[in-house]
Design an enzyme around this catalytic site. Structure first.
Site, PDB file in Angstrom:
ATOM      1  N   HIS A  72       0.840  -1.201   0.000  1.00  0.00           N
ATOM      2  CA  HIS A  72       0.000   0.000   0.000  1.00  0.00           C
ATOM      3  C   HIS A  72       0.874   1.250   0.000  1.00  0.00           C
ATOM      4  O   HIS A  72       1.703   1.436   0.881  1.00  0.00           O
ATOM      5  CB  HIS A  72      -0.900   0.024   1.242  1.00  0.00           C
ATOM      6  CG  HIS A  72      -2.072  -0.891   1.125  1.00  0.00           C
ATOM      7  ND1 HIS A  72      -3.184  -0.797   1.910  1.00  0.00           N
ATOM      8  CD2 HIS A  72      -2.306  -1.920   0.274  1.00  0.00           C
ATOM      9  CE1 HIS A  72      -4.055  -1.730   1.557  1.00  0.00           C
ATOM     10  NE2 HIS A  72      -3.536  -2.430   0.578  1.00  0.00           N
ATOM     11  N   TYR A 200      -9.544   5.491   7.002  1.00  0.00           N
ATOM     12  CA  TYR A 200      -9.710   5.926   8.390  1.00  0.00           C
ATOM     13  C   TYR A 200     -10.805   6.985   8.397  1.00  0.00           C
ATOM     14  O   TYR A 200     -10.631   8.042   7.776  1.00  0.00           O
ATOM     15  CB  TYR A 200      -8.421   6.563   8.920  1.00  0.00           C
ATOM     16  CG  TYR A 200      -7.313   5.592   9.265  1.00  0.00           C
ATOM     17  CD1 TYR A 200      -7.131   5.197  10.585  1.00  0.00           C
ATOM     18  CD2 TYR A 200      -6.447   5.100   8.303  1.00  0.00           C
ATOM     19  CE1 TYR A 200      -6.112   4.315  10.934  1.00  0.00           C
ATOM     20  CE2 TYR A 200      -5.425   4.214   8.645  1.00  0.00           C
ATOM     21  CZ  TYR A 200      -5.263   3.828   9.957  1.00  0.00           C
ATOM     22  OH  TYR A 200      -4.266   2.958  10.305  1.00  0.00           O
ATOM     23  N   PRO A 292      -4.285   0.563  18.547  1.00  0.00           N
ATOM     24  CA  PRO A 292      -3.990   0.049  17.199  1.00  0.00           C
ATOM     25  C   PRO A 292      -4.115   1.076  16.074  1.00  0.00           C
ATOM     26  O   PRO A 292      -3.811   0.761  14.919  1.00  0.00           O
ATOM     27  CB  PRO A 292      -5.005  -1.080  17.011  1.00  0.00           C
ATOM     28  CG  PRO A 292      -6.091  -0.786  17.977  1.00  0.00           C
ATOM     29  CD  PRO A 292      -5.499  -0.051  19.118  1.00  0.00           C
ATOM     30  N   LYS A 296       1.011   0.008  15.019  1.00  0.00           N
ATOM     31  CA  LYS A 296       2.418  -0.057  15.441  1.00  0.00           C
ATOM     32  C   LYS A 296       2.762  -1.254  16.342  1.00  0.00           C
ATOM     33  O   LYS A 296       3.932  -1.559  16.531  1.00  0.00           O
ATOM     34  CB  LYS A 296       2.783   1.236  16.207  1.00  0.00           C
ATOM     35  CG  LYS A 296       2.868   2.455  15.313  1.00  0.00           C
ATOM     36  CD  LYS A 296       4.147   2.460  14.508  1.00  0.00           C
ATOM     37  CE  LYS A 296       4.154   3.441  13.370  1.00  0.00           C
ATOM     38  NZ  LYS A 296       3.882   2.885  12.045  1.00  0.00           N
ATOM     39  N   TYR A 384       3.949   6.712   9.881  1.00  0.00           N
ATOM     40  CA  TYR A 384       3.105   5.571   9.532  1.00  0.00           C
ATOM     41  C   TYR A 384       3.923   4.461   8.858  1.00  0.00           C
ATOM     42  O   TYR A 384       3.749   3.282   9.167  1.00  0.00           O
ATOM     43  CB  TYR A 384       1.969   6.027   8.612  1.00  0.00           C
ATOM     44  CG  TYR A 384       0.813   5.062   8.565  1.00  0.00           C
ATOM     45  CD1 TYR A 384      -0.291   5.218   9.394  1.00  0.00           C
ATOM     46  CD2 TYR A 384       0.826   3.966   7.700  1.00  0.00           C
ATOM     47  CE1 TYR A 384      -1.347   4.330   9.374  1.00  0.00           C
ATOM     48  CE2 TYR A 384      -0.221   3.063   7.667  1.00  0.00           C
ATOM     49  CZ  TYR A 384      -1.303   3.256   8.506  1.00  0.00           C
ATOM     50  OH  TYR A 384      -2.358   2.360   8.477  1.00  0.00           O
TER      51      TYR A 384
HETATM   52  C1  LIG Z   1      -7.223  -7.941  20.167  1.00  0.00           C
HETATM   53  C2  LIG Z   1      -5.957  -7.320  19.602  1.00  0.00           C
HETATM   54  C3  LIG Z   1      -5.976  -6.676  18.359  1.00  0.00           C
HETATM   55  C4  LIG Z   1      -4.807  -6.112  17.840  1.00  0.00           C
HETATM   56  N1  LIG Z   1      -4.860  -5.463  16.621  1.00  0.00           N
HETATM   57  C5  LIG Z   1      -3.729  -4.907  16.133  1.00  0.00           C
HETATM   58  C6  LIG Z   1      -3.712  -4.231  14.893  1.00  0.00           C
HETATM   59  O1  LIG Z   1      -4.736  -4.126  14.223  1.00  0.00           O
HETATM   60  N2  LIG Z   1      -2.518  -3.683  14.459  1.00  0.00           N
HETATM   61  C7  LIG Z   1      -1.346  -3.797  15.200  1.00  0.00           C
HETATM   62  O2  LIG Z   1      -0.267  -3.342  14.776  1.00  0.00           O
HETATM   63  N3  LIG Z   1      -1.341  -4.427  16.359  1.00  0.00           N
HETATM   64  C8  LIG Z   1      -2.491  -4.984  16.841  1.00  0.00           C
HETATM   65  N4  LIG Z   1      -2.464  -5.616  18.009  1.00  0.00           N
HETATM   66  C9  LIG Z   1      -1.190  -5.679  18.676  1.00  0.00           C
HETATM   67  C10 LIG Z   1      -0.319  -6.803  18.126  1.00  0.00           C
HETATM   68  O3  LIG Z   1      -1.106  -7.933  17.850  1.00  0.00           O
HETATM   69  C11 LIG Z   1       0.725  -7.091  19.180  1.00  0.00           C
HETATM   70  O4  LIG Z   1       1.493  -5.913  19.337  1.00  0.00           O
HETATM   71  C12 LIG Z   1       1.631  -8.257  18.830  1.00  0.00           C
HETATM   72  O5  LIG Z   1       0.896  -9.462  18.893  1.00  0.00           O
HETATM   73  C13 LIG Z   1       2.807  -8.295  19.804  1.00  0.00           C
HETATM   74  O6  LIG Z   1       3.484  -9.510  19.671  1.00  0.00           O
HETATM   75  P1  LIG Z   1       4.158 -10.181  20.921  1.00  0.00           P
HETATM   76  O7  LIG Z   1       4.807 -11.406  20.391  1.00  0.00           O
HETATM   77  O8  LIG Z   1       4.959  -9.182  21.650  1.00  0.00           O
HETATM   78  O9  LIG Z   1       2.981 -10.565  21.932  1.00  0.00           O
HETATM   79  P2  LIG Z   1       1.767 -11.620  21.754  1.00  0.00           P
HETATM   80  O10 LIG Z   1       1.323 -11.693  20.344  1.00  0.00           O
HETATM   81  O11 LIG Z   1       0.767 -11.248  22.794  1.00  0.00           O
HETATM   82  O12 LIG Z   1       2.424 -12.997  22.135  1.00  0.00           O
HETATM   83  C14 LIG Z   1       2.767 -13.349  23.449  1.00  0.00           C
HETATM   84  C15 LIG Z   1       2.739 -14.853  23.589  1.00  0.00           C
HETATM   85  O13 LIG Z   1       3.167 -15.221  24.901  1.00  0.00           O
HETATM   86  C16 LIG Z   1       2.312 -16.214  25.417  1.00  0.00           C
HETATM   87  N5  LIG Z   1       2.362 -16.149  26.877  1.00  0.00           N
HETATM   88  C17 LIG Z   1       1.769 -15.252  27.695  1.00  0.00           C
HETATM   89  N6  LIG Z   1       2.042 -15.521  28.978  1.00  0.00           N
HETATM   90  C18 LIG Z   1       2.819 -16.613  28.993  1.00  0.00           C
HETATM   91  C19 LIG Z   1       3.417 -17.369  30.018  1.00  0.00           C
HETATM   92  N7  LIG Z   1       3.246 -17.045  31.317  1.00  0.00           N
HETATM   93  N8  LIG Z   1       4.169 -18.450  29.675  1.00  0.00           N
HETATM   94  C20 LIG Z   1       4.339 -18.773  28.380  1.00  0.00           C
HETATM   95  N9  LIG Z   1       3.778 -18.100  27.345  1.00  0.00           N
HETATM   96  C21 LIG Z   1       3.033 -17.027  27.651  1.00  0.00           C
HETATM   97  C22 LIG Z   1       0.970 -15.880  24.828  1.00  0.00           C
HETATM   98  O14 LIG Z   1       0.085 -17.006  24.811  1.00  0.00           O
HETATM   99  C23 LIG Z   1       1.338 -15.425  23.424  1.00  0.00           C
HETATM  100  O15 LIG Z   1       1.349 -16.476  22.487  1.00  0.00           O
HETATM  101  C24 LIG Z   1      -3.607  -6.192  18.553  1.00  0.00           C
HETATM  102  C25 LIG Z   1      -3.590  -6.841  19.801  1.00  0.00           C
HETATM  103  C26 LIG Z   1      -4.742  -7.396  20.339  1.00  0.00           C
HETATM  104  C27 LIG Z   1      -4.693  -8.073  21.698  1.00  0.00           C
END
Ligand SMILES: Cc1cc2nc3c(=O)[nH]c(=O)nc-3n(C[C@H](O)[C@H](O)[C@H](O)COP(=O)(O)OP(=O)(O)OC[C@H]3O[C@@H](n4cnc5c(N)ncnc54)[C@H](O)[C@@H]3O)c2cc1C
Length: 389
Positions: A72, A200, A292, A296, A384
Site C-alpha cells: 500500500h 480511516y 492500534p 504499530k 506511519y
Molecule cells: C485484540 C488485539 C488486536 C490487535 N490489533 C492490532 C492491529 O490491528 N494492528 C497492530 O499493529 N497491532 C495490533 N495488536 C497488537 C499486536 O497484535 C501485538 O502488538 C503483537 O501481537 C505483539 O506480539 P508479541 O509477540 O509481543 O505478543 P503476543 O502476540 O501477545 O504474544 C505473546 C505470547 O506469549 C504467550 N504467553 C503469555 N504468557 C505466557 C506465560 N506465562 N508463559 C508462556 N507463554 C506465555 C501468549 O500465549 C502469546 O502467544 C492487537 C492486539 C490485540 C490483543
C-alpha cells in the site's frame, strides 16, 4: 536441559527472535503457555512496515509474504464529507505491506518446525529464575512433569499478560499508562475490501476503519463504548453503524456479509521501563502497548527483536556486552516515538465522550490542517511507514 537463549512466548516477537537466532547459530528454546492452534487462531495486526518486511526476509520467511501481501502506497482519511489521500510514496518514498499477523505466525512456526527448533506448547507455570545471576534458568510443567532449562539469557516475549515483566522488582520497574474511554469492535468478513487502501473515518458517531487481510477478506472496525459486549452487536447492527460513519460514497460500496470473527479490544497506551533487568530482557507487548490506530504494535515487537538479535549476535561472536547493555535505552527511544504517534492518531480520529466543545473544535482544526499542509502530511507518512531502526 541447557540452551543459550530461553524465550517465553511464541507470539510474533518470540518466534521471529527464535528464527533469527537460529540462523545465526545461537541455540534457543521457546516456551508457550497456549497450544499452537490457539496462537494461530488469534486475529490481530495486519499492517507491517518496511523494516518488519526486511526483518522477515532476513529470517528467511518472506517468500509467501511477498507473493500474497498487498503493498500500500497510501491511506485515505475521511471526515466532514471529504476524502483525502495521504500518499506515502510521494511524501516519503516508502510503502507499507498488508499481511496478517496470523500468516506471519504460520510462516515462522513452519520455518521453526522445518529447522527442528524446539517450541514447548502448553507449557504451564513458566517461571524465570535467578535473572540477576550469570546462570538464569526457566522452569515449567508439561503433562504433569516439571522441567528446568539453564540459559545464558531469558527473553520475555510473553505479551501484556505474561509473567516476565512482573519478575522485575517493583522498585526497579516504572510504568506509564493511558486507558482510552472506548474500544474497537472488529469483524473479519469474507468480502473484498471496499477500497484498495485503508480508510480511516472520523465522524460525530465515532471512528471507523476499513482495512483488509487479503484481496478477498476485509477487517472492519467501529469505535464502541468500553462496556459494550460482543453480544450487543449483531452483524446487522455492525453494518448499519459502519455505513453511518463512512462517507456516503464509501458506504454505498459496502456489501454486508456474515462475520467470521468478531471481538472487542480496549485501547491502551502502556510502557514499562527498563526493558532489561539482569539477564532478563523484555520485547514486544510484554514491555509496551499502543492503541492500534497507528498500526504499530506488531512493528514495535519487530524492532525490539531487531535490537536484541543484533546485540545477542554481537555477544556470541565477540563476547561483548555493549549492545545488550544498551538494549533498553535503544529500544525505548523508538518505543516512545511510536507511543506518541499512536496516541496522536487516536486523539485526532476518535470521538471522546468527555470532550468539551473547545476540544471538539481543536480536533476539527487539527484534521483540517493535516490534510492541507504538506508538512503535516509528511509527518504522518514518515511515522506511519515506520521510523528507522
Ligand atoms: C485484540 C488485539 C488486536 C490487535 N490489533 C492490532 C492491529 O490491528 N494492528 C497492530 O499493529 N497491532 C495490533 N495488536 C497488537 C499486536 O497484535 C501485538 O502488538 C503483537 O501481537 C505483539 O506480539 P508479541 O509477540 O509481543 O505478543 P503476543 O502476540 O501477545 O504474544 C505473546 C505470547 O506469549 C504467550 N504467553 C503469555 N504468557 C505466557 C506465560 N506465562 N508463559 C508462556 N507463554 C506465555 C501468549 O500465549 C502469546 O502467544 C492487537 C492486539 C490485540 C490483543
Amino acid at each position: 536441559m541447557r540452551t543459550q537463549v530461553g524465550i517465553i512466548g511464541a507470539g510474533p516477537a518470540g518466534l521471529l527472535l527464535g528464527q533469527l537466532l537460529h540462523r545465526q547459530g545461537i541455540s534457543n528454546v521457546i516456551l508457550e503457555r497456549r497450544s499452537a492452534e490457539y496462537v494461530l487462531d488469534r486475529v490481530r495486526a495486519g499492517l507491517i512496515e518496511q523494516g518488519t518486511v526486511d526483518l522477515l526476509d532476513q529470517a528467511g520467511v518472506g517468500r509467501r509474504m511477498h507473493a500474497e501481501g498487498l503493498v500500500h502506497d497510501g491511506v485515505e482519511l475521511s471526515f466532514d464529507g471529504e476524502h483525502h489521500r495521504i500518499d506515502f510514496k510521494a511524501l516519503v518514498g516508502k510503502a507499507v505491506m498488508v499481511y496478517g499477523q496470523t500468516e506471519i505466525t504460520r510462516d515462522l512456526m513452519q520455518a521453526r518446525a522445518a529447522a527442528g527448533q524446539e517450541t514447548v506448547y502448553e507449557a504451564e507455570d513458566v517461571q524465570p529464575l535467578d535473572i540477576s545471576s550469570a546462570r538464569p534458568s526457566l522452569t515449567y510443567r508439561k503433562d504433569g512433569v516439571s522441567y528446568e532449562i539453564g540459559c545464558d539469557f531469558i527473553i520475555g516475549c510473553d505479551g501484556f499478560h505474561g509473567v516476565s515483566r512482573s519478575t522485575i522488582p517493583a522498585e526497579v520497574l516504572k510504568t506509564y499508562e493511558r486507558i482510552y474511554p472506548f474500544g474497537w469492535l472488529g469483524i473479519l468478513v469474507d468480502r473484498p475490501p471496499i477500497s484498495p487502501e485503508l480508510i480511516y473515518a472520523h465522524s460525530e458517531r465515532g471512528f471507523a476503519l476499513c482495512t483488509m487481510r487479503s484481496a478477498t477478506r476485509s477487517r472492519l472496525y467501529v469505535q464502541c463504548p468500553l462496556d459494550d459486549q460482543v453480544e450487543d452487536w449483531s452483524d446487522d447492527r455492525f453494518w448499519s453503524e459502519l455505513a453511518l460513519r463512512l462517507d456516503p460514497s464509501d458506504a454505498a460500496r459496502l456489501v454486508p456479509g456474515p462475520s467470521i470473527e468478531k471481538s472487542i479490544a480496549p485501547l491502551r497506551s502502556f510502557v514499562a521501563e527498563p526493558m532489561r533487568f539482569g539477564r532478563l530482557f523484555l520485547a514486544g507487548d510484554a514491555a509496551h502497548i499502543v492503541p492500534p490506530t497507528g498500526a504499530k504494535g506488531l512493528n514495535l515487537a519487530a524492532s525490539d527483536v531487531f535490537y536484541l538479535w543484533r546485540a545477542l549476535s554481537e555477544h556470541y561472536e565477540t563476547g561483548a556486552m555493549a549492545g545488550l547493555d544498551a538494549y533498553s535505552q535503544t529500544a525505548l527511544k523508538r518505543v516512545w516515538l511510536a507511543e506518541r504517534f499512536s496516541w496522536w492518531m487516536t486523539s485526532i480520529l476518535h470521538t471522546f465522550p468527555e470532550a468539551s466543545s473547545f476540544e471538539q473544535q481543536l480536533q476539527k482544526a487539527e484534521l483540517g490542517y493535516l490534510v492541507r499542509s504538506p508538512a503535516a502530511m509528511t509527518a504522518l507518512a514518515e511515522n506511519y511507514v515506520g521510523l528507522p531502526y
